[in-house]
Write a protein that holds these residues in place. Sequence first.
Motif, PDB file in Angstrom:
ATOM      1  N   GLY A 170       0.815  -1.211   0.000  1.00 11.92           N
ATOM      2  CA  GLY A 170       0.000   0.000   0.000  1.00 11.92           C
ATOM      3  C   GLY A 170       0.848   1.259   0.000  1.00 11.92           C
ATOM      4  O   GLY A 170       0.554   2.222  -0.712  1.00 11.92           O
TER       5      GLY A 170
ATOM      6  N   TYR B   9       1.224   4.201  -2.722  1.00  7.55           N
ATOM      7  CA  TYR B   9       1.126   5.595  -2.268  1.00  7.55           C
ATOM      8  C   TYR B   9       2.263   6.422  -2.870  1.00  7.55           C
ATOM      9  O   TYR B   9       2.053   7.534  -3.360  1.00  7.55           O
ATOM     10  CB  TYR B   9       1.178   5.631  -0.743  1.00  7.55           C
ATOM     11  CG  TYR B   9       1.377   7.004  -0.140  1.00  7.55           C
ATOM     12  CD1 TYR B   9       0.318   7.898  -0.016  1.00  7.55           C
ATOM     13  CD2 TYR B   9       2.638   7.408   0.333  1.00  7.55           C
ATOM     14  CE1 TYR B   9       0.501   9.156   0.543  1.00  7.55           C
ATOM     15  CE2 TYR B   9       2.823   8.656   0.893  1.00  7.55           C
ATOM     16  CZ  TYR B   9       1.757   9.534   0.996  1.00  7.55           C
ATOM     17  OH  TYR B   9       1.940  10.778   1.542  1.00  7.55           O
TER      18      TYR B   9
ATOM     19  N   GLU C 227       1.038 -10.142   3.914  1.00 11.79           N
ATOM     20  CA  GLU C 227       0.400  -9.770   2.644  1.00 11.79           C
ATOM     21  C   GLU C 227       0.321 -11.007   1.746  1.00 11.79           C
ATOM     22  O   GLU C 227       1.343 -11.621   1.434  1.00 11.79           O
ATOM     23  CB  GLU C 227       1.217  -8.660   1.956  1.00 11.79           C
ATOM     24  CG  GLU C 227       1.242  -7.367   2.735  1.00 11.79           C
ATOM     25  CD  GLU C 227       2.199  -6.335   2.154  1.00 11.79           C
ATOM     26  OE1 GLU C 227       1.818  -5.152   2.079  1.00 11.79           O
ATOM     27  OE2 GLU C 227       3.330  -6.705   1.782  1.00 11.79           O
TER      28      GLU C 227
ATOM     29  N   TYR D 206      -2.089  -9.708  -3.836  1.00 15.06           N
ATOM     30  CA  TYR D 206      -1.367  -8.483  -4.187  1.00 15.06           C
ATOM     31  C   TYR D 206      -0.853  -8.514  -5.622  1.00 15.06           C
ATOM     32  O   TYR D 206      -0.737  -7.462  -6.258  1.00 15.06           O
ATOM     33  CB  TYR D 206      -0.261  -8.212  -3.168  1.00 15.06           C
ATOM     34  CG  TYR D 206      -0.831  -7.618  -1.907  1.00 15.06           C
ATOM     35  CD1 TYR D 206      -1.033  -6.247  -1.797  1.00 15.06           C
ATOM     36  CD2 TYR D 206      -1.226  -8.427  -0.850  1.00 15.06           C
ATOM     37  CE1 TYR D 206      -1.596  -5.697  -0.664  1.00 15.06           C
ATOM     38  CE2 TYR D 206      -1.790  -7.887   0.296  1.00 15.06           C
ATOM     39  CZ  TYR D 206      -1.973  -6.516   0.372  1.00 15.06           C
ATOM     40  OH  TYR D 206      -2.547  -5.970   1.497  1.00 15.06           O
TER      41      TYR D 206
END
Length: 342
Positions: free
Chosen positions: A188, A192, A221, A226
């Motif tokens: 994440g 970003y 994760e 992902y």
Amino acid sequence: MKRKLKNSVGIWAFGPAATRFVPAGYHTELSNETMEARTERVLKGLGDFIDGYEYHYPNEINEDNVSSIREILASEGKDIYCIALGHHTNPKYSLGSLVNPFPEIRKEAISIAKDGIDLASSVGANFIIWPGGEGYNYPFQTDYEKMWNDFIDAIATLTEHANKKGVTIFLEHKNSEPAMKVAMRSIGMTLYVINKVKERGVDTSNLKVNMDWQHLIMNGENLAEYARLLAMENKLGHQHANSGWGTFDDDSMVGALRFIETLELAKELQLIGYGKNGERIGFDLLPYTEDAIEAVKESVIHWEFIYDLASKIDTEHLYEAKKSKDAVKAYKEVYKALGAKF
């Protein structure tokens, strides 16, 4: 051996394998080996198991040895697939390189990174930025706003430079080590960073993500999820294949641990169409006490076996199970591919 996807391996897998407890490494006989000699040795040992190689800049590959390394690889039809920024090995950057609090050090670090991108461009390679040293070790140590702005500015500057040189950058996250709190420590946060670079008016078409499997596993994760998320965002760039227990960056042989998660990832990569645009499976291993060449060979064999198993999972039946989140039905399809009889 014939492979479903082309691959590459990090040359760092074949060195002394130093640790904080055994700083000289477990393979001390390799301590004074030149990178040309290492490349020749590994090339001879691995043969057709591997298609390409990855090196850190400027400590493993640089302007002085790139021609000889490239010539050695080309003699066996191999290439340099990725060059990775190696600032984390330089004690000068103990407080970070791209986020160093001293402007002159930060400026130098960015300049060296640009040189690495130039080198990647000259050999037709991709460029990996793993900012393992870009973070902090203690509460109250860092100005978080400045750290993040400096980091994003640096990535924006390097992306802009890479765009001019026709080089794709792969960002690789990790939660800890060598900085105890790496700034870009999750998928994440990596997205970003990419979005913030885009906000600065920089074209991020060729700013993508390198999935180091053990780095994701350390964060909890899920690999397949992902991979799909990054593919949805057109940010799935590269894979660093390995495995581990999940508490440290073990960089163990592929398939030695997390077998089911790796199998699901293989299936997801097939469904995504990973590889159709030249993507590869890059092996990022650190066989501390093992014969590194044999460990890499075994990882390639394991991956090919897992990838073949994934192709045997009935896609239509699997999707039928997923429509209703029927885990029992889904696992029936998975275990049929593994040879279970129902």
